[in-house]
Design a protein around this motif. Structure first.
Motif, mmCIF file in Angstrom:
data_model
loop_
_atom_site.group_PDB
_atom_site.id
_atom_site.type_symbol
_atom_site.label_atom_id
_atom_site.label_comp_id
_atom_site.label_asym_id
_atom_site.label_seq_id
_atom_site.Cartn_x
_atom_site.Cartn_y
_atom_site.Cartn_z
ATOM 1 N N GLU A 35 19.581 -4.129 -29.501
ATOM 2 C CA GLU A 35 20.089 -5.279 -30.246
ATOM 3 C C GLU A 35 21.256 -4.869 -31.149
ATOM 4 O O GLU A 35 22.262 -5.574 -31.248
ATOM 5 N N HIS A 95 14.200 -1.488 -28.459
ATOM 6 C CA HIS A 95 14.685 -2.873 -28.555
ATOM 7 C C HIS A 95 15.676 -3.017 -29.723
ATOM 8 O O HIS A 95 16.709 -3.683 -29.588
ATOM 9 N N ARG A 102 23.264 -11.339 -25.220
ATOM 10 C CA ARG A 102 22.277 -10.801 -24.275
ATOM 11 C C ARG A 102 22.359 -11.500 -22.917
ATOM 12 O O ARG A 102 22.174 -10.885 -21.890
ATOM 13 N N ASP A 141 24.335 -4.312 -28.956
ATOM 14 C CA ASP A 141 24.918 -5.588 -28.549
ATOM 15 C C ASP A 141 25.638 -6.257 -29.712
ATOM 16 O O ASP A 141 26.706 -6.846 -29.541
ATOM 17 N N ARG A 142 25.060 -6.162 -30.900
ATOM 18 C CA ARG A 142 25.697 -6.752 -32.079
ATOM 19 C C ARG A 142 26.998 -6.014 -32.385
ATOM 20 O O ARG A 142 28.011 -6.620 -32.698
#
Length: 119
Positions: free
Chosen positions: A75, A71, A85, A78-79
């Motif tokens: 994250e 996870h 998301r 994606d950042r």
């Protein structure tokens, strides 16, 4: 002066320079200046994520099977890619796909679901 004598003289000069440089460096002593402390910047909301990522890095291969690390990596990705998301999970791809038959030279539309990598 022949070639052998010139080579010996060059080697002697090289050794003399090397010994002199070594002596100067040895006599210099410890004059090292400690590096200035880097200013601590406010990390903001990424600090907990950074701590989790460091823990996962230290875990080694076990982290590949840890759901918290998976996870955190998602994250962080994606950042890094500046993706939301919600946008990443939605797809604007159509629900049908066109299959080209190279033998018949015609296209066929199917309602078969698209594979996840095609979306």
């Amino acid at each position: 002066m022949d070639g052998k004598m010139l080579a010996r003289l060059g080697a002697l000069v090289f050794v003399g320079v090397a010994i002199t440089a070594t002596a100067i460096e040895a006599l210099r002593g410890d004059e090292t200046v400690p590096p200035a402390a880097a200013p601590v910047a406010e990390r903001g909301p990424t600090e907990p994520l950074r701590m989790i990522l460091r823990r996962c890095r230290d875990m080694g291969e076990v982290a590949v099977r840890d759901h918290v690390c998976l996870h955190a990596w998602a994250e962080n990705r994606d950042r890094f890619l500046k993706q939301d998301r919600a946008q990443a999970s939605e797809s604007n791809a159509p629900d049908t796909m066109t299959i080209e038959d190279p033998i018949r030279k015609e296209s066929m539309v199917t309602d078969a679901p698209l594979p996840p990598e095609a979306r």
